[in-house]
Design a protein around this motif. Structure first.
Motif, PDB file in Angstrom:
ATOM      1  N   ASN A 175      40.379  36.635  52.133  1.00 23.75           N
ATOM      2  CA  ASN A 175      41.050  36.820  53.418  1.00 23.75           C
ATOM      3  C   ASN A 175      42.565  36.809  53.242  1.00 23.75           C
ATOM      4  O   ASN A 175      43.110  36.069  52.417  1.00 23.75           O
ATOM      5  CB  ASN A 175      40.651  35.708  54.397  1.00 23.75           C
ATOM      6  N   ARG A 210      45.420  41.202  57.421  1.00 22.61           N
ATOM      7  CA  ARG A 210      44.094  41.730  57.117  1.00 22.61           C
ATOM      8  C   ARG A 210      44.225  42.927  56.186  1.00 22.61           C
ATOM      9  O   ARG A 210      45.066  43.795  56.379  1.00 22.61           O
ATOM     10  CB  ARG A 210      43.372  42.153  58.391  1.00 22.61           C
ATOM     11  N   THR A 237      41.988  37.178  59.514  1.00 19.18           N
ATOM     12  CA  THR A 237      42.456  37.502  58.167  1.00 19.18           C
ATOM     13  C   THR A 237      41.375  38.150  57.306  1.00 19.18           C
ATOM     14  O   THR A 237      41.647  38.531  56.172  1.00 19.18           O
ATOM     15  CB  THR A 237      42.962  36.236  57.450  1.00 19.18           C
ATOM     16  N   SER A 238      40.145  38.279  57.809  1.00 18.59           N
ATOM     17  CA  SER A 238      39.106  38.960  57.043  1.00 18.59           C
ATOM     18  C   SER A 238      39.405  40.462  57.022  1.00 18.59           C
ATOM     19  O   SER A 238      40.115  40.978  57.884  1.00 18.59           O
ATOM     20  CB  SER A 238      37.729  38.701  57.649  1.00 18.59           C
ATOM     21  N   ASP A 240      39.691  44.414  57.417  1.00 15.93           N
ATOM     22  CA  ASP A 240      39.471  45.341  58.526  1.00 15.93           C
ATOM     23  C   ASP A 240      38.695  46.545  58.000  1.00 15.93           C
ATOM     24  O   ASP A 240      39.138  47.226  57.072  1.00 15.93           O
ATOM     25  CB  ASP A 240      40.822  45.781  59.090  1.00 15.93           C
TER      26      ASP A 240
END
Length: 507
Positions: A175, A210, A237-238, A240
């Motif tokens: 992340n 991201r 923050t994972s 996209d």
């Protein structure tokens, strides 16, 4: 024009081709031609590096950390040429693993590589051993290695990561790595979500960190954890996935089909290339040879016919349970608890919603098999020759690409359809396959998609080793399959008309 007078860009293209086709010996020769060649070749010669903590350095161009550390310490400027790094780690049970002290040398070597763009972390296994219990656990690596690996991932140059069979690899450490564009995952993974309240604690600068993925590959991912990580609504923050242009998935379980619509829905406006490696245990049906007219699948203990939907699931939503990490309080240790992440589809998803799709590829398997005879008269003739094909599944998938009126959604963007077919078993039995179902599906699909330029069947053939009951390595016999297809009365007609092209995958 003499070679030395060619433009540097053309030299660079040639050397890149040598590098990508294992032409390392040729590159070493070019290195000695002249000073100009030396400067052009050097970055390509050291472009990729494979490090391993094992002593069985019998694979091509693998090196121990000690060897590379000595080499780069003498010529530190060469370390910056390394753009692609593969780290092959043996588990504690791996018979040829070096001493634990080697991790220190491995860490020191990795820290020299500050220009890496692509990194692969793999569990080094013995040939033929692929069970999860033999995988290396992430927590079995040293704390020093894990810390160094994370530092390398945070390099501004990092664009691609591949993780192969590192059990319980923590996806959440990926992340916030905004430079990543390509992720490839295989194995069992771990995802620890952040508490819902933590989102408000992030600074405005951190909330939108991201990675904007362009390519995603999911091979042999055995749980829903990856889906939870990609679609966690509480994570800012994972990665996209809304801009992905290339997606490949291996469907070794029904859960892979269950998860597929959720990933595709997230990138339906950007996806250009979709590759589905269709596991025969999931998509194939069995048939007897000689039953050309009926072509009815043989009932099996697990399935008689395929489900109505090729994607197997139309669940609008479901929950995935993951861990949630709690930061330690004053005088207390870190604690963890469970959290259910709900993933949902805004509406039922169909393949026809992929408005930007240009290339659809199916990796398929056809094999011969002994199947129950239709009317056995004795125990000796209880079984007869048969085969297993995915033709019905392919037909369902192609139909889903079409709307009820028989045309694709949007601007008819699909240009290529590729069927990469591996043939296993007795070629005499395979020659009796009825190709009519596939030929019918393709002849109906092609006119409905005006943008379609090419339908290609790529053939490969595995043959049995005469000295063993096991299937041998892939032989250069794809040509036999091509000739078989050309002689078939159904597929042969499509080939003659130019609707389908066939090629041998062995070059």
């Amino acid at each position: 024009m003499p070679p030395q007078h060619l433009p540097p860009e053309l030299h660079d293209f040639i050397f890149s081709h040598l590098r990508n086709t294992s032409g390392i010996p040729s590159l070493r020769v070019c290195l000695t031609v002249s000073k100009a060649f030396h400067e052009l070749v050097e970055p390509h010669l050291y472009h990729h590096l494979t490090l391993t903590n094992s002593n069985d350095l019998d694979r091509c161009f693998e090196f121990s950390p000690e060897t590379i550390l000595k080499f780069f310490s003498a010529k530190p400027y060469l370390a910056y040429h390394v753009r692609s790094l593969k780290i092959s780690l043996g588990s504690r049970s791996y018979p040829y693993r070096s001493a634990e002290s080697e991790d220190t040398l491995l860490v020191a070597t990795i820290m020299l590589l500050q220009g890496v763009k692509s990194i692969c972390l793999e569990n080094r296994r013995l040939k033929g051993v692929c069970m999860p219990r033999d995988w290396l656990r992430w927590t079995h690596t040293s704390v020093e290695f894990r810390s160094t690996f994370l530092q390398i991932l945070k390099l501004p140059s990092m664009r691609e990561i591949r993780v192969e069979d590192i059990s319980e690899f923590p996806l959440h450490i990926l992340n916030g790595l905004t430079s990543l564009r390509t992720i490839s995952l295989s194995g069992l993974f771990l995802y620890e979500a952040t508490p819902n309240s933590s989102a408000s604690q992030l600074s405005s600068r951190d909330k939108d960190k991201r990675a904007q993925l362009k390519s995603l590959t999911l091979e042999d991912c055995y749980s829903d954890v990856v889906l939870a990580w990609l679609l966690d609504p509480s994570s800012r923050t994972s990665p996209d996935i809304s801009r992905i242009t290339h997606f490949k998935i291996n469907t070794r379980s029904e859960s892979a089909f269950k998860n597929l619509p959720f990933v595709l829905s997230g990138c339906k406006s950007s996806l250009e290339v979709l590759e589905i490696d269709a596991c025969p245990d999931i998509v194939n049906l069995f048939y007897r040879t000689g039953e050309r007219e009926t072509r009815m699948p043989i009932p099996t203990p697990s399935r008689n016919v395929l489900p109505p939907s090729p994607l197997l699931s139309r669940l609008p939503s479901f929950g995935i349970t993951v861990g949630i990490s709690q930061p330690p309080g004053p005088g207390s240790a870190p604690s963890s608890r469970l959290k259910t992440i709900s993933v949902s589809l805004p509406s039922p998803f169909f393949l026809s919603y992929l408005s930007a799709l240009k290339h659809l590829k199916f990796d398929l398997t056809i094999f011969s098999a002994k199947v129950p005879a239709a009317n056995p008269t004795s125990t000796e003739d209880f079984y007869t020759d048969g085969y297993s094909t995915p033709f019905e599944w392919v037909r369902c998938m192609l139909e889903e690409l079409l709307l009820p009126d028989g045309h694709m959604n949007g601007s008819h963007s699909l240009e290529r359809l590729t069927l990469d077919i591996v043939f296993r078993g007795d070629l005499d039995v395979l020659s009796k396959i009825s190709w009519a179902p596939l030929a019918c599906a393709l002849s109906s699909f092609s006119p409905a998609v005006p943008s379609l330029k090419n339908v290609e069947i790529q053939a490969r053939l595995y043959k049995k080793d005469a000295k063993s009951s096991e299937l041998g390595e892939m032989k250069n016999d794809g040509i036999e399959v091509i000739e078989l297809l050309k002689r078939d009365e159904d597929m042969g007609l499509l080939i003659k008309r130019g609707l389908v092209s066939v090629s041998d995958m062995i070059l």
